[in-house]
Scaffold this active site. Structure first.
Site, PDB file in Angstrom:
ATOM      1  N   SER A 212      46.566  30.153  31.184  1.00 31.01           N
ATOM      2  CA  SER A 212      45.676  29.238  31.690  1.00 31.01           C
ATOM      3  C   SER A 212      45.190  27.912  31.161  1.00 31.01           C
ATOM      4  CB  SER A 212      45.271  30.684  32.218  1.00 31.01           C
ATOM      5  OG  SER A 212      43.929  30.136  33.106  1.00 31.01           O
ATOM      6  N   GLU A 340      50.027  34.752  41.014  1.00 26.60           N
ATOM      7  CA  GLU A 340      49.565  34.865  40.223  1.00 26.60           C
ATOM      8  C   GLU A 340      48.345  35.116  41.192  1.00 26.60           C
ATOM      9  OE1 GLU A 340      48.721  33.100  37.482  1.00 26.60           O
ATOM     10  OE2 GLU A 340      51.328  31.799  37.371  1.00 26.60           O
ATOM     11  N   HIS A 430      48.646  36.987  37.459  1.00 24.72           N
ATOM     12  CA  HIS A 430      48.230  36.016  36.625  1.00 24.72           C
ATOM     13  C   HIS A 430      47.882  37.139  35.041  1.00 24.72           C
ATOM     14  CE1 HIS A 430      46.231  32.361  34.864  1.00 24.72           C
ATOM     15  NE2 HIS A 430      45.282  32.696  34.408  1.00 24.72           N
TER      16      HIS A 430
END
Length: 538
Positions: A212, A340, A430
């Site tokens: 990230s 995600e 994610h």
């Protein structure tokens, strides 16, 4: 009872602990606390200390913003590193002049100025650097999900880095250098070059990594001349396509200053306590959809801080720098999660509620080029699927693929993966990869994703990914075919894993040659009432 290990760094002696076959040193400062006259300044060197400094506890987390954050601390020693190295049975790893003098808690050197080396045949070990920087707003090395023990037992020296985030690290302020969070990361890498050999690590074999915002930081470091000599390889999981122009960054600063009742300068913001400033960043993220008319894509995402294309430290986006040849490629391991966006839609309680209007807005705002191209590529997608594709592609999936392509085009070697192993609630969302690569399935985040009794096939996948990282750090090859312009081989991480042609060709074609542009002041958006971001409450 084993004596505690000690290491002499360039700044002074540190004393750590032995943990499950490793020697661990926590909370070592690489820069002075950025408070007082150093608030919003570039990181300042740490003065040497006398005696032995305890390195048995993590340093306090930097001020945190966002919906999930570490516990707040009054201790300003945010800028610290933590080192975990395989335990050789001796107190101090090798390197001329690195051994502490013989005495309680230290080792007597077996030869002039050196201790027994930790690696096979006396060699130094590859170094893995993990940058804690989730969403450019939150994260702490103390998170059990980042426990480095499993990676260290694979023969790596693992270093985790804390840096300034949120407004402390990335707000554009008159009287302060931009991108202070990136400057912190560079200072930490310089600390590693000075000191890692004393912990048994090879300063010429450093791999930087993150997920990230940490992955976005790695991508940025690829393009910064001052940073490039400090590492050899790079790992990025879920690179975000998040950068901001100075013009829009100044608008965000003005909005923060107005809410705080201070001037939009370093001196003005210095009047505000660090955690209060972080809390106001959180509040502004919640209110970001009210700025849709000016902030455009950024407001739809509900974020307000990220790296600034300042024209000095960060002159352009990583994709532009690599494609243009102004940054050279490296050995790069890049990957993303198939689903995600699922993490955010589940956590915000909006999964399953998206309307045709939401889908139209997602395509209008986030799809590259003409929205008709997206609709032609995905003619049968439902509203839910359209929102998930548009958001997942724009935020993490396509920035990751484009980085791998650009790195290969610029002379580097790229390896790509897509995580497809999924859970019933979160899919392959994610951050689901992080407890897998660290081998921390029993951490709170691991339990949230996988439950208290994960299946053996998931444990096998965790071991595969962990060992791929270790192999990549050692050799530059994770164990599958390269991702190249004429061979888009991609590792599909699942049970079992396979190597196959790139699986999202429709999206790749839409985005090819269209890297995400920095956020800039926007014209009015076409569907403000249907903004997906307006329905998220952080």
């Amino acid at each position: 009872m084993q004596e505690r290990p000690t290491v002499r760094t360039a700044e002074g002696i540190v004393e750590g602990t032995r943990v499950r076959g490793t020697m661990t040193f926590c909370g070592i400062p690489y820069a002075r606390p950025p408070v007082g006259e150093l608030r919003f300044a570039a990181p300042a060197p740490v003065p040497p200390w006398d005696g032995i400094r305890s390195a048995t506890e993590f340093g306090p987390p930097p001020p945190q913003s966002g919906p999930t954050r570490a516990e707040v601390s009054d201790d300003p020693n945010w800028l610290t590193v933590n080192v975990c190295t395989p335990d050789t049975g001796r107190s101090t790893p090798p390197g001329p002049g690195t051994c502490a003098p013989p005495g309680p808690g230290t080792c007597a050197p077996p030869g002039p100025g050196t201790c027994a080396p930790p690696g096979p045949g006396g060699s130094l070990l590859p170094v893995l650097v993990w940058i804690c920087c989730g969403g450019y707003m939150a994260g702490t090395a103390a998170d059990p999900m980042f426990d480095p023990t499993a990676l260290a037992t694979e023969g790596l020296v693992v270093v985790s880095v804390q840096c300034r985030m949120g407004a402390e690290g990335f707000a554009q302020l008159d009287g302060a250098p931009p991108n202070r969070g990136l400057l912190d990361q560079i200072a930490a890498l310089e600390w590693i070059q000075r000191n890692i050999a004393a912990f048994g690590g090879d300063p010429d074999s450093v791999t930087i990594s993150g997920t990230s915002g940490g992955a976005g930081s790695v991508a940025a470091l690829l393009t910064i001349p001052r940073a490039r000599p400090l590492f050899r390889r790079a790992i990025t999981h879920s690179v975000p396509g998040l950068h901001i122009t100075p013009a829009l960054a100044e608008e965000v600063t003005a909005a923060l200053a107005d809410r705080l009742g201070v001037a939009p300068t370093a001196a003005g913001f210095a009047q505000v306590a660090p955690q209060r400033l972080a809390d106001e960043v959180t509040a502004l993220c919640v209110d970001a959809p009210t700025y849709l008319q000016r902030w455009g894509r950024m407001a739809h995402l509900g974020i307000v801080v990220c790296p600034v294309i300042d024209g000095d430290l960060l002159r352009e986006t990583p994709w532009e720098a690599l494609v243009s040849g102004r940054a050279a490629g490296v050995d790069l391991l890049a990957g993303y999660m198939r689903d995600e966006f699922r993490l955010f839609s589940v956590m915000m309680g909006v999964r399953g509620t998206f309307t045709d209007e939401d889908a139209a807005t997602a395509v209008e705002v986030f799809a590259p080029g003409d929205p008709a191209e997206f609709r032609a590529a995905y003619p049968d997608a439902t509203a839910e699927e359209t929102v998930e594709i548009a958001y997942s592609d724009a935020t993490f999936r396509m920035p990751s693929v484009l980085l791998a392509e650009a790195n290969a085009d610029s002379g580097g070697t790229s390896y790509l993966f897509e995580m497809q192993w999924s859970t019933e609630v979160y899919g392959a969302c994610h951050s689901i990869d992080v407890p897998l690569v660290f081998g921390t399935l029993s951490s709170p985040t691991g339990v949230m994703f996988f439950g208290t009794n994960p299946p053996e096939e998931l444990r096998d996948l965790s071991r595969e990914l962990l060992r791929a990282w270790a192999r990549f750090c050692r050799t530059g090859d994770p164990g599958w075919r390269r991702f190249e312009p004429n061979d888009l081989s991609t590792r599909i991480l699942d049970a079992p894993s396979t190597t196959a042609p790139y699986p999202r060709e429709n999206s790749r074609r839409l985005w090819h040659g269209r890297p995400p542009a920095p956020f800039a002041p926007a014209r009015p958006t076409p569907h403000p009432s249907g903004a997906v971001g307006a329905r998220f409450k952080r």
